[in-house]
Design an enzyme around this catalytic site. Sequence first.
Site, PDB file in Angstrom:
ATOM      1  N   GLY A   1      31.091  68.488  21.489  1.00 35.36           N
ATOM      2  CA  GLY A   1      30.780  68.184  20.098  1.00 35.36           C
ATOM      3  C   GLY A   1      29.293  68.220  19.816  1.00 35.36           C
ATOM      4  O   GLY A   1      28.848  68.776  18.804  1.00 35.36           O
TER       5      GLY A   1
ATOM      6  N   GLU B   1      20.614  64.505  26.195  1.00 41.96           N
ATOM      7  CA  GLU B   1      21.788  64.381  27.057  1.00 41.96           C
ATOM      8  C   GLU B   1      21.457  63.546  28.287  1.00 41.96           C
ATOM      9  O   GLU B   1      20.446  63.775  28.946  1.00 41.96           O
ATOM     10  CB  GLU B   1      22.257  65.781  27.470  1.00 41.96           C
ATOM     11  CG  GLU B   1      23.251  65.846  28.602  1.00 41.96           C
ATOM     12  CD  GLU B   1      24.533  65.091  28.293  1.00 41.96           C
ATOM     13  OE1 GLU B   1      24.996  64.355  29.191  1.00 41.96           O
ATOM     14  OE2 GLU B   1      25.071  65.229  27.169  1.00 41.96           O
ATOM     15  N   GLN B   2      22.322  62.564  28.603  1.00 39.39           N
ATOM     16  CA  GLN B   2      22.023  61.679  29.733  1.00 39.39           C
ATOM     17  C   GLN B   2      22.223  62.343  31.092  1.00 39.39           C
ATOM     18  O   GLN B   2      21.612  61.927  32.077  1.00 39.39           O
ATOM     19  CB  GLN B   2      22.877  60.426  29.646  1.00 39.39           C
ATOM     20  CG  GLN B   2      24.357  60.635  29.840  1.00 39.39           C
ATOM     21  CD  GLN B   2      25.127  59.306  29.832  1.00 39.39           C
ATOM     22  OE1 GLN B   2      24.533  58.228  29.814  1.00 39.39           O
ATOM     23  NE2 GLN B   2      26.443  59.398  29.846  1.00 39.39           N
TER      24      GLN B   2
ATOM     25  N   HIS C   1      42.199  73.273  26.113  1.00 34.97           N
ATOM     26  CA  HIS C   1      42.866  74.149  25.162  1.00 34.97           C
ATOM     27  C   HIS C   1      41.930  74.412  23.990  1.00 34.97           C
ATOM     28  O   HIS C   1      41.342  73.473  23.438  1.00 34.97           O
ATOM     29  CB  HIS C   1      44.134  73.493  24.617  1.00 34.97           C
ATOM     30  CG  HIS C   1      45.198  73.257  25.638  1.00 34.97           C
ATOM     31  ND1 HIS C   1      46.525  73.551  25.417  1.00 34.97           N
ATOM     32  CD2 HIS C   1      45.152  72.747  26.904  1.00 34.97           C
ATOM     33  CE1 HIS C   1      47.234  73.241  26.478  1.00 34.97           C
ATOM     34  NE2 HIS C   1      46.416  72.733  27.397  1.00 34.97           N
TER      35      HIS C   1
ATOM     36  N   ARG D   1      36.729  74.191  31.156  1.00 38.21           N
ATOM     37  CA  ARG D   1      35.828  73.478  30.258  1.00 38.21           C
ATOM     38  C   ARG D   1      34.369  73.893  30.480  1.00 38.21           C
ATOM     39  O   ARG D   1      33.594  73.992  29.530  1.00 38.21           O
ATOM     40  CB  ARG D   1      35.989  71.970  30.464  1.00 38.21           C
ATOM     41  CG  ARG D   1      35.214  71.126  29.458  1.00 38.21           C
ATOM     42  CD  ARG D   1      35.349  69.647  29.788  1.00 38.21           C
ATOM     43  NE  ARG D   1      34.682  68.807  28.800  1.00 38.21           N
ATOM     44  CZ  ARG D   1      35.282  68.254  27.764  1.00 38.21           C
ATOM     45  NH1 ARG D   1      36.576  68.471  27.567  1.00 38.21           N
ATOM     46  NH2 ARG D   1      34.608  67.508  26.908  1.00 38.21           N
TER      47      ARG D   1
ATOM     48  N   LEU E   1      20.215  56.903  26.597  1.00 31.66           N
ATOM     49  CA  LEU E   1      19.751  56.081  25.477  1.00 31.66           C
ATOM     50  C   LEU E   1      19.799  54.593  25.836  1.00 31.66           C
ATOM     51  O   LEU E   1      20.795  54.115  26.377  1.00 31.66           O
ATOM     52  CB  LEU E   1      20.632  56.346  24.255  1.00 31.66           C
ATOM     53  CG  LEU E   1      20.185  55.694  22.939  1.00 31.66           C
ATOM     54  CD1 LEU E   1      18.939  56.390  22.391  1.00 31.66           C
ATOM     55  CD2 LEU E   1      21.307  55.746  21.910  1.00 31.66           C
TER      56      LEU E   1
ATOM     57  N   TYR F   1      48.695  75.329  33.413  1.00 33.30           N
ATOM     58  CA  TYR F   1      48.409  76.595  32.733  1.00 33.30           C
ATOM     59  C   TYR F   1      47.289  77.340  33.453  1.00 33.30           C
ATOM     60  O   TYR F   1      46.539  76.770  34.246  1.00 33.30           O
ATOM     61  CB  TYR F   1      48.014  76.360  31.278  1.00 33.30           C
ATOM     62  CG  TYR F   1      46.998  75.272  31.039  1.00 33.30           C
ATOM     63  CD1 TYR F   1      45.626  75.542  31.052  1.00 33.30           C
ATOM     64  CD2 TYR F   1      47.402  73.962  30.765  1.00 33.30           C
ATOM     65  CE1 TYR F   1      44.697  74.549  30.805  1.00 33.30           C
ATOM     66  CE2 TYR F   1      46.482  72.966  30.528  1.00 33.30           C
ATOM     67  CZ  TYR F   1      45.127  73.262  30.549  1.00 33.30           C
ATOM     68  OH  TYR F   1      44.206  72.264  30.310  1.00 33.30           O
TER      69      TYR F   1
ATOM     70  N   ALA G   1      38.427  67.665  21.734  1.00 38.36           N
ATOM     71  CA  ALA G   1      37.282  68.555  21.512  1.00 38.36           C
ATOM     72  C   ALA G   1      37.377  69.234  20.161  1.00 38.36           C
ATOM     73  O   ALA G   1      36.371  69.398  19.461  1.00 38.36           O
ATOM     74  CB  ALA G   1      37.211  69.599  22.626  1.00 38.36           C
TER      75      ALA G   1
END
Length: 382
Positions: free
Chosen positions: A14, A33-34, A46, A107, A129, A212, A304
């Site tokens: 996201g 980003e941590q 998916h 992913r 943060l 899958y 997602a």
Amino acid sequence: MKHQQVAVIGCGLGGATMTALLQRAGYDAAAFEQAPAFGPVGAGIHLSPNLMHVMRFLELDDVLVNCGFRPGAFTSRTFDTAEIRHELPLRESARERYGADYLTIHRGDFHAALISRIAPDSIHYGKQLTDVKESGKKVALAFSDGSRVTADLVIAADGVSSRVRSALFDPTPPNFSGQVAYRSIVKASDLPSEPLDDLTKWWADDRFVIAYYLDSAKEKYYFVAGFPADHWPVETSTLPGSREELRAAFADFHPAVCEILAGATDLRKWPLFERPPCEAWHQGRVVMLGDASHPMRPHMAQGAAMAIEDAVTLARCLAQHGLAHWEDAYQVYFETRIFRTATVQEISGQNTWLRDPMDPDWLFSHNASVAPLRASELELAR
């Protein structure tokens, strides 16, 4: 102290989408980003047509189609007899019906594609943060490495354990849902026989297995096997598993499932956490998206997708109203998204999605990059 027009907290799926969309619109946006660096974390995911519409907007749809797998159908089977309960045609049918593909993919490959749409020097890693505070027309951010940043607006995309949510909206931490899952990637060539379907969910009353392919070459086959558990250690994200536990939990499943589970080499298990949706998604100049505001169980494979729909809706609202009118943009964003995300969150919690015949058009046909934006009461009063 560095200053940004927009600071995005978290650069997962996201957050990466949000940052890419803002930069595409010409804003000075950066992600914090941590994690210490980008890595191919996670496993299968998916990409349903509603998500792929946004990927087309980012000119990533062809990249993902070439990398991922287009299943012929989503097939639901009874856990022990393999009887087909429901079969939803996909592949060409999805493209014709919804105007976009349905993909299954690793992913990490999906995340890498999103990262490629962000200016490299605008992702700041190792930024955990520790404090967020609004002062006047700015928001001050502090990180565990001692660095500080100010921003005109802050967008929290930092997941179910969101520090922004805990600091400004709701300090109640996520809680264990009572369900855990093994997940693993199996080399398709190591399977003793070809799977019955290329995307199958096997249903029992209190357990499930979904399996899958992850790539267009059909080399990687992935499964998630979920079952109930009494407890989970606090603040532990994963634990070692055992082949004996996995076999015992699914011993009564069809032999085709047991073959797949027997191929697992990475025997770890993960908890499913849950957290109630936030009643408010924005406070002052700070706004949340995705699991930070509406965390959901993974049973619809839409976590997602909802975060990415949030991102494109928020980006459109900011473009329409301008950063100077962020209050209006935030309110329209919330009103546009709240009913849809609440509906998906509720159905995800039930774990009945596509188990039996149903019409998924309301979900898959939605295109958040062009869908109408719901006017706020403030706009209607003008």
